[in-house]
Design an enzyme around this catalytic site. Sequence first.
Site, PDB file in Angstrom:
ATOM      1  N   ASP A  85       8.476  -3.742   1.873  1.00 10.84           N
ATOM      2  CA  ASP A  85       9.189  -3.621   0.601  1.00 10.84           C
ATOM      3  C   ASP A  85       8.370  -4.212  -0.539  1.00 10.84           C
ATOM      4  O   ASP A  85       8.337  -3.669  -1.645  1.00 10.84           O
ATOM      5  CB  ASP A  85      10.538  -4.342   0.682  1.00 10.84           C
ATOM      6  CG  ASP A  85      11.532  -3.580   1.536  1.00 10.84           C
ATOM      7  OD1 ASP A  85      11.120  -2.591   2.179  1.00 10.84           O
ATOM      8  OD2 ASP A  85      12.704  -3.972   1.579  1.00 10.84           O
ATOM      9  N   SER A 477      16.963  -5.469  -4.425  1.00  8.36           N
ATOM     10  CA  SER A 477      16.328  -6.347  -3.455  1.00  8.36           C
ATOM     11  C   SER A 477      17.157  -7.613  -3.312  1.00  8.36           C
ATOM     12  O   SER A 477      17.880  -8.012  -4.233  1.00  8.36           O
ATOM     13  CB  SER A 477      14.929  -6.699  -3.934  1.00  8.36           C
ATOM     14  OG  SER A 477      14.428  -7.833  -3.265  1.00  8.36           O
TER      15      SER A 477
END
Length: 562
Positions: A85, A477
């Site tokens: 990520d 996130s």
Amino acid sequence: MEQKINKFSKQITERDDLPASHAMLYAIGIKDSDFHKAQVGIVTNWYDGNPCNIHLDKLGKIVKKSIKNHNNLNVFQITTIGVSDGLTMGTSGMRYSLPSRELIADSIETVINSHHYDGVIAIPGCDKNIPGVMMALLRLNRPSMIIYGGSISSGLYNKKKLDIVSAFEAFGEKNIGKISQEEYIQIIKHSCPGAGSCGGMYTANTMAAAMETIGMTLPSSSSYPATSQNKKIECQHSEKYIYNLLKNNIKPKDIVTPTSIENGIKLAISLGGSTNLIIHFLAIAKCANIKLELKDFQYLSSTIPVIGNLKPSGKYLMEDIHKYIGGMPVIIKYLINEGILNGNCLTVTGKSLYENVKNIPNINFNNQKIIYPVDNPIKKNGHIKILYGNLATKGSVAKISGKEGLYFRGRAKVFNSEQEANIAILNNKITKGEVIVIRYVGPAGGPGMPEMLKPTSYIMGAGLSKYVALITDGRFSGGSHGFVVGHITPEAYYGGVIAFIQNGDVIKIDSENNTLTLEVEENEIQKRKKIWKPYKSKIQKGYLYKYMKTVSSASEGCITDQ
């Protein structure tokens, strides 16, 4: 005993009509004496392109060595995929992050079922690894356990503790002249000092802590640092636990129950965990055949105090829980004693959650400010809010710590991609009081529901976090913070109301009444709907194309095995 624990592998090893299969086993070193042993698959999300995953192969080899010496077990190492990520954030590659969860689950299910392994030890690292392996273990439902790869150590520059979000926010700080180019470079170079998952209560650590509380890992697995001796010892001890699970036929669905799932969610909320826990728990519950809905998260969040002073909203990292608290079991014991967690649930140790922690020291609130007492919490109820309204008739997810306020009303600034929004923020095109709208980034519209860490980090770095809000049909996130609302359903791709917002429209976010409202008359919304042209995705082939055609909504966990 051996017959009892090799009930899957014996379908290959003990059949005389499979000579080619036996020849293959001899080729990889299986001896005659091994054919009646149970077979354990060790699956790691190892690859050396990401600090979260770079060390997992080494941990897998430690586990393999410990099991190989067992008289009743054979062991085989397997790898599956992962997506970084941190590396892909803000790029087109981020669209693959959430879909990788499904590939991880599918690939593990495929190998374990096709090779008839009797048990599984999964060693995940980065964010989507953990729910991906958990989904697979539940589908397989044979004796299994998880060893978390562990959290990264903190970085340090100018006596300031750093982590991955420090690097993202530094870009925004440099852009407004708050820090110099040299300071910016040094922050980047010192943010990630080695192996391990991102250090705050971001998605990986949120899910790891939740899995420990559910009972799918050994005690302290979530809080042992990635490069610590404790993590190596945990791997060495796994042999006796997987054998015990096989011997007693303890399976994931014996451990993952409505009560243990509730435990995991409560623990994650109490520590201020990532909003991604919602889509992951919805998917995990689906694989466990357990009913779980958005409204359940709102109920639990409204009853659980936030006691973790942890990044991104707080100050500390997972390494501090290990170093100064004594590890996650100390927190679990405290929450059991406070009546928040149910200690009676079965775990992979073969004991109950309470039995795992009852003999460890009690938490000490006098010498640390990482974990607060429930009677004097950081926030009296959870930071997760499920908002409904004409902008989110099927729900949306807000992460409201309270620092940014509980209410926001402002005029919309609309962007049809994350990139457009990032450019506007960095070029100082965002005005105080505006609600940034990023749409067509949902599960199907993205496709892949990418995270919006870059825009939230740029907002923080630009000093706008108290003055603007951001709403999206994408997700955030675990490192995101500020006044943000994601997971808006229905998404813009399917003609949700977010698709009809125009610049200047007034949007109201009310986290006290759990509402998300576009202050536009219904007849005007319907007029806009009639002239709206459906979004045509540029993705017309490949995995993302298949994903967008099969994925469920964010409110249903973004699953593809519906």
